[in-house]
Design a protein around this motif. Structure first.
Motif, PDB file in Angstrom:
ATOM      1  N   UNK A 107      20.188  58.271  -1.838  1.00  0.00           N
ATOM      2  CA  UNK A 107      20.639  58.427  -3.033  1.00  0.00           C
ATOM      3  C   UNK A 107      20.721  56.727  -3.649  1.00  0.00           C
ATOM      4  N   UNK A 108      20.639  56.294  -4.895  1.00  0.00           N
ATOM      5  CA  UNK A 108      20.786  55.171  -5.355  1.00  0.00           C
ATOM      6  C   UNK A 108      21.871  55.235  -6.129  1.00  0.00           C
ATOM      7  N   UNK A 109      22.745  54.101  -6.270  1.00  0.00           N
ATOM      8  CA  UNK A 109      23.862  53.985  -7.202  1.00  0.00           C
ATOM      9  C   UNK A 109      23.811  52.612  -7.979  1.00  0.00           C
ATOM     10  N   UNK A 110      24.117  52.882  -9.510  1.00  0.00           N
ATOM     11  CA  UNK A 110      24.319  51.543 -10.156  1.00  0.00           C
ATOM     12  C   UNK A 110      25.837  51.819 -10.817  1.00  0.00           C
ATOM     13  N   UNK A 111      26.538  50.600 -10.746  1.00  0.00           N
ATOM     14  CA  UNK A 111      27.965  50.363 -11.198  1.00  0.00           C
ATOM     15  C   UNK A 111      27.679  49.639 -12.596  1.00  0.00           C
ATOM     16  N   UNK A 112      28.013  50.250 -13.514  1.00  0.00           N
ATOM     17  CA  UNK A 112      28.037  49.490 -15.223  1.00  0.00           C
ATOM     18  C   UNK A 112      29.100  49.048 -15.389  1.00  0.00           C
ATOM     19  N   UNK A 113      29.055  47.823 -15.827  1.00  0.00           N
ATOM     20  CA  UNK A 113      30.234  46.938 -16.111  1.00  0.00           C
ATOM     21  C   UNK A 113      30.424  46.653 -17.555  1.00  0.00           C
ATOM     22  N   UNK A 114      29.361  46.827 -18.346  1.00  0.00           N
ATOM     23  CA  UNK A 114      29.850  46.735 -19.871  1.00  0.00           C
ATOM     24  C   UNK A 114      28.670  47.550 -20.638  1.00  0.00           C
ATOM     25  N   UNK A 115      29.062  47.925 -21.931  1.00  0.00           N
ATOM     26  CA  UNK A 115      28.161  48.525 -22.568  1.00  0.00           C
ATOM     27  C   UNK A 115      28.620  48.078 -24.261  1.00  0.00           C
ATOM     28  N   UNK A 116      27.464  47.871 -24.740  1.00  0.00           N
ATOM     29  CA  UNK A 116      27.551  47.727 -26.419  1.00  0.00           C
ATOM     30  C   UNK A 116      26.568  48.877 -26.982  1.00  0.00           C
ATOM     31  N   UNK A 117      27.046  49.821 -27.180  1.00  0.00           N
ATOM     32  CA  UNK A 117      26.180  50.772 -27.536  1.00  0.00           C
ATOM     33  C   UNK A 117      24.992  50.473 -28.447  1.00  0.00           C
ATOM     34  N   UNK A 118      23.962  51.095 -28.039  1.00  0.00           N
ATOM     35  CA  UNK A 118      22.541  50.852 -28.795  1.00  0.00           C
ATOM     36  C   UNK A 118      21.988  49.302 -28.806  1.00  0.00           C
ATOM     37  N   UNK A 119      22.843  48.498 -27.949  1.00  0.00           N
ATOM     38  CA  UNK A 119      22.426  47.026 -28.044  1.00  0.00           C
ATOM     39  C   UNK A 119      22.518  46.514 -26.350  1.00  0.00           C
ATOM     40  N   UNK A 120      23.363  46.612 -25.695  1.00  0.00           N
ATOM     41  CA  UNK A 120      23.269  46.110 -24.251  1.00  0.00           C
ATOM     42  C   UNK A 120      23.961  46.998 -23.135  1.00  0.00           C
ATOM     43  N   UNK A 121      23.548  46.742 -22.307  1.00  0.00           N
ATOM     44  CA  UNK A 121      23.754  47.526 -21.063  1.00  0.00           C
ATOM     45  C   UNK A 121      23.983  46.677 -19.884  1.00  0.00           C
ATOM     46  N   UNK A 122      25.139  46.433 -19.165  1.00  0.00           N
ATOM     47  CA  UNK A 122      25.058  45.392 -18.199  1.00  0.00           C
ATOM     48  C   UNK A 122      25.577  46.316 -16.862  1.00  0.00           C
ATOM     49  N   UNK A 123      24.793  46.208 -15.512  1.00  0.00           N
ATOM     50  CA  UNK A 123      25.105  46.662 -14.294  1.00  0.00           C
ATOM     51  C   UNK A 123      24.848  45.879 -13.221  1.00  0.00           C
ATOM     52  N   UNK A 124      25.098  46.323 -12.000  1.00  0.00           N
ATOM     53  CA  UNK A 124      24.538  46.035 -10.667  1.00  0.00           C
ATOM     54  C   UNK A 124      24.499  47.440  -9.662  1.00  0.00           C
ATOM     55  N   UNK A 125      23.424  46.948  -8.773  1.00  0.00           N
ATOM     56  CA  UNK A 125      23.361  47.966  -7.659  1.00  0.00           C
ATOM     57  C   UNK A 125      24.357  48.066  -6.911  1.00  0.00           C
ATOM     58  N   UNK A 126      24.946  49.376  -6.660  1.00  0.00           N
ATOM     59  CA  UNK A 126      26.105  49.636  -5.614  1.00  0.00           C
ATOM     60  C   UNK A 126      25.642  50.160  -4.537  1.00  0.00           C
ATOM     61  N   UNK A 127      24.415  50.813  -4.504  1.00  0.00           N
ATOM     62  CA  UNK A 127      24.175  51.508  -3.273  1.00  0.00           C
ATOM     63  C   UNK A 127      22.342  51.576  -3.386  1.00  0.00           C
ATOM     64  N   UNK A 128      21.887  50.978  -2.125  1.00  0.00           N
ATOM     65  CA  UNK A 128      20.423  51.189  -1.955  1.00  0.00           C
ATOM     66  C   UNK A 128      19.976  52.226  -0.939  1.00  0.00           C
ATOM     67  N   UNK A 129      18.968  52.837  -0.877  1.00  0.00           N
ATOM     68  CA  UNK A 129      18.569  53.634   0.394  1.00  0.00           C
ATOM     69  C   UNK A 129      18.695  52.880   1.574  1.00  0.00           C
TER      70      UNK A 129
END
Length: 306
Positions: free
Chosen positions: A86-108
């Motif tokens: 499985x693959x995981x993404x860690x979300x750091x910030x949200x501006x609903x309807x405008x901006x999503x910020x994240x980083x990969x937390x786990x690769x295969x």
């Protein structure tokens, strides 16, 4: 593996993919951006990129939030949370309807330069535009050197496919009521015509059979794909005898307007047909064909049979 780590496979075939832009920052790191116009509202796109069900509608067969800000996905429909691949993404910030910020937390397992990739910050920006949404996907922090070069070489293609998959999902939405179902109509000749729709490789596929006394006498296949350049759905129909028809379709309210297209038979004969599909009931639509060629002007009502 493609960017978003949820979109790491499944190639979409479309006419004009989004273009990637890469710049080198003052510290030597690289920033890469790709954008596309998506035929959906910012709220619709936001749901597609921030909810597990949204991801499953266009990117992966399996997705979960294993924590409020940790999205886990898999290309295995039978996968369970916590699976090794499985693959995981860690979300750091949200501006609903405008901006999503994240980083990969786990690769295969075995993904090259996984640690360096984990340091790349991803941004999805949504901006209303022309009745739809301009979606920009940016990765900042690709390192200088060989590891960053390898990652960029992979994701310059992967990110294009990712953003185009999202656009294609909404682009083919007018056909959603048809997909996953079979529809039957009776042709003016009395023969039964059965169309079955599914989604294959990012396109809607329509396989049809014409039956006489229960036996197949003709058939063919139509592929519908989103064309970002024209902002329409293009289609290619191939008949069992080798004839082909190409054209485009756009929604007109609840109707599907196919405009006018030429069908070229195996013998080279050309037939021009104007087509419109009209939704006449929740489980029925009417295909209205008009042509100057005798025998090709008729209305056929198709009813869902599955």
């Amino acid at each position: 593996m493609r960017l978003l780590a949820t979109v790491l496979a499944a190639t979409v075939v479309i006419t004009a993919p989004a273009a990637a832009q890469t710049v080198t920052e003052a510290d030597g790191t690289r920033t890469m951006s790709v954008d596309a116009w998506v035929p959906a509202t910012p709220a619709q796109v936001w749901d597609a990129v921030t909810t597990a069900e949204g991801w499953k509608s266009w990117a992966v067969p399996a997705a979960w939030y294993v924590a409020p800000d940790l999205l886990e996905t898999s290309y295995d429909a039978d996968a369970k949370p916590g699976g090794a691949n499985n693959i995981q993404q860690r979300i750091f910030a949200r501006l609903p309807g405008r901006l999503l910020v994240f980083r990969n937390a786990k690769t295969p397992p075995g993904f090259p330069h996984a640690a360096e990739f984990g340091g790349v910050t991803q941004f999805i920006e949504l901006t209303p535009e022309d009745g739809g949404t301009r979606v920009r996907l940016t990765g900042a922090g690709y390192p200088a050197g060989a590891a960053g070069d390898t990652l960029l070489g992979f994701f310059v293609t992967g990110n294009k496919q990712t953003i185009d998959m999202l656009a294609a999902r909404f682009g083919r939405a007018p056909l959603d009521f048809l997909t996953g179902h079979c529809w039957k109509g009776t042709l003016p000749t009395g023969e039964a015509n059965i169309h079955c729709f599914d989604v294959a490789n990012g396109k809607v596929r329509d396989r049809h059979e014409v039956l006489k006394d229960g036996k197949k006498v003709y058939g063919g296949e139509t592929l519908y794909g989103w064309n970002p350049a024209s902002r329409r759905i293009d289609y290619v129909y191939t008949g069992m005898g080798g004839g082909e028809m190409r054209g485009s379709m756009k929604p007109d309210g609840a109707d599907l307007d196919f405009g006018t297209a030429d069908h070229v038979g195996k013998n080279g004969a050309r037939i021009t047909i104007t087509t419109r599909w009209v939704r006449v009931a929740p489980d029925a639509y009417e295909a209205r064909d008009a042509s100057a060629t005798p025998g090709f002007t008729h209305n056929v009502r198709y009813t869902r049979v599955d």
